[in-house]
Scaffold this motif. Structure first.
Motif, PDB file in Angstrom:
ATOM      1  N   ILE A 173      86.173 -45.343 107.062  1.00 43.10           N
ATOM      2  CA  ILE A 173      87.478 -45.870 107.444  1.00 43.10           C
ATOM      3  C   ILE A 173      87.258 -47.218 108.126  1.00 43.10           C
ATOM      4  O   ILE A 173      86.370 -47.347 108.965  1.00 43.10           O
ATOM      5  CB  ILE A 173      88.194 -44.923 108.438  1.00 43.10           C
ATOM      6  N   THR A 174      88.066 -48.202 107.779  1.00 43.08           N
ATOM      7  CA  THR A 174      88.042 -49.473 108.499  1.00 43.08           C
ATOM      8  C   THR A 174      89.193 -49.462 109.490  1.00 43.08           C
ATOM      9  O   THR A 174      90.356 -49.279 109.106  1.00 43.08           O
ATOM     10  CB  THR A 174      88.189 -50.671 107.543  1.00 43.08           C
ATOM     11  N   LEU A 218      91.520 -46.334 104.456  1.00 47.38           N
ATOM     12  CA  LEU A 218      90.526 -45.492 103.794  1.00 47.38           C
ATOM     13  C   LEU A 218      89.693 -46.348 102.841  1.00 47.38           C
ATOM     14  O   LEU A 218      90.246 -47.053 101.991  1.00 47.38           O
ATOM     15  CB  LEU A 218      91.211 -44.370 103.009  1.00 47.38           C
ATOM     16  N   ASP A 219      88.386 -46.275 102.991  1.00 52.21           N
ATOM     17  CA  ASP A 219      87.472 -47.029 102.124  1.00 52.21           C
ATOM     18  C   ASP A 219      86.801 -46.135 101.093  1.00 52.21           C
ATOM     19  O   ASP A 219      86.557 -46.555  99.965  1.00 52.21           O
ATOM     20  CB  ASP A 219      86.399 -47.729 102.956  1.00 52.21           C
ATOM     21  N   SER A 220      86.444 -44.909 101.488  1.00 52.49           N
ATOM     22  CA  SER A 220      85.808 -43.968 100.563  1.00 52.49           C
ATOM     23  C   SER A 220      86.038 -42.556 101.086  1.00 52.49           C
ATOM     24  O   SER A 220      86.461 -42.367 102.236  1.00 52.49           O
ATOM     25  CB  SER A 220      84.307 -44.261 100.416  1.00 52.49           C
ATOM     26  N   ALA A 221      85.752 -41.577 100.222  1.00 55.74           N
ATOM     27  CA  ALA A 221      86.060 -40.191 100.599  1.00 55.74           C
ATOM     28  C   ALA A 221      85.032 -39.210 100.056  1.00 55.74           C
ATOM     29  O   ALA A 221      84.363 -39.465  99.053  1.00 55.74           O
ATOM     30  CB  ALA A 221      87.444 -39.822 100.080  1.00 55.74           C
ATOM     31  N   ILE A 244      84.353 -46.859 110.794  1.00 58.95           N
ATOM     32  CA  ILE A 244      84.241 -45.472 111.247  1.00 58.95           C
ATOM     33  C   ILE A 244      83.703 -44.657 110.081  1.00 58.95           C
ATOM     34  O   ILE A 244      84.229 -44.741 108.975  1.00 58.95           O
ATOM     35  CB  ILE A 244      85.620 -44.938 111.691  1.00 58.95           C
ATOM     36  N   ARG A 245      82.657 -43.888 110.339  1.00 57.42           N
ATOM     37  CA  ARG A 245      82.041 -43.055 109.292  1.00 57.42           C
ATOM     38  C   ARG A 245      82.061 -41.590 109.723  1.00 57.42           C
ATOM     39  O   ARG A 245      81.090 -41.100 110.296  1.00 57.42           O
ATOM     40  CB  ARG A 245      80.625 -43.506 109.014  1.00 57.42           C
ATOM     41  N   PRO A 246      83.160 -40.885 109.425  1.00 58.20           N
ATOM     42  CA  PRO A 246      83.204 -39.467 109.785  1.00 58.20           C
ATOM     43  C   PRO A 246      82.195 -38.660 108.969  1.00 58.20           C
ATOM     44  O   PRO A 246      81.969 -38.934 107.790  1.00 58.20           O
ATOM     45  CB  PRO A 246      84.627 -39.041 109.428  1.00 58.20           C
ATOM     46  N   ALA A 247      81.598 -37.675 109.611  1.00 60.35           N
ATOM     47  CA  ALA A 247      80.744 -36.731 108.895  1.00 60.35           C
ATOM     48  C   ALA A 247      81.656 -35.793 108.107  1.00 60.35           C
ATOM     49  O   ALA A 247      82.823 -35.607 108.463  1.00 60.35           O
ATOM     50  CB  ALA A 247      79.892 -35.939 109.884  1.00 60.35           C
TER      51      ALA A 247
END
Length: 177
Positions: free
Chosen positions: A112-113, A153-156, A128-131
């Motif tokens: 997430i940016t 949202l950048d990736s999922a 932000i890089r959630p686990a």
């Protein structure tokens, strides 16, 4: 000796107006951050029954999801604050719920940016890089005089046919400016 005392007293006299600001800054740096709920929030889109407000309602068993299934890339949540805040942390509950048995039913943010907009219009970005796990995840994200936060949202994780990226809850912490 009396001259030195006069110089010290004069220094204290001129420093008095600035001491409260310095003491306030020290309190902000050492004091526990408080919850900073946004005054308004919206999303770039929303699936039926999963509006942006669900990600900021204080419950982690309801969630926001974009309208279209897929990886959610470019979709966003945006929040405004009535008064500028000194942001220190963002808490994210990824997925549809904090409960492990419900967590994997939709896709979850992998990156997430966070774009913070200050009162003067300047912006700063943080990644932000959630686990890929259920529950609360806390990220150090600092911004002074913050009046708006956009989470893009950048990736999922877990994308697939008919699955939408879900965000159960987002909370902001910091200090009143």
């Amino acid at each position: 000796m009396p001259l030195a005392l006069l110089v010290v007293l004069a220094g204290v006299w001129f420093a008095l107006p600035h001491l409260s600001g310095l003491l306030g800054l020290a309190k902000e740096e050492t004091g526990a951050p408080e919850s900073m709920p946004p005054s308004a929030c919206h999303g770039s889109s929303a699936a039926p029954g999963h509006a942006a407000g669900a990600a900021f309602d204080g419950f982690n068993n309801r969630y926001w999801a974009p309208k279209d299934p897929g990886d959610g890339q470019g979709e966003y949540l945006e929040c405004d604050f009535d008064q500028p805040v000194r942001l220190t942390k963002i808490v994210v509950f990824s997925g549809t719920s904090a409960r492990t048995d419900e967590f994997l039913t939709q896709a979850r943010p992998a990156r997430i940016t966070a774009e913070l907009t200050a009162k003067d219009g300047s912006t700063s970005t943080h990644t932000i890089r959630p686990a890929d796990q259920a529950g609360q995840q806390t990220f150090d994200v600092r911004g002074s005089q913050t009046v708006r936060v956009r989470l893009t949202l950048d990736s999922a994780f877990g994308t697939g046919k008919g699955r939408r990226v879900a965000v159960a809850e987002v909370e902001f912490f910091g200090h009143r400016s």
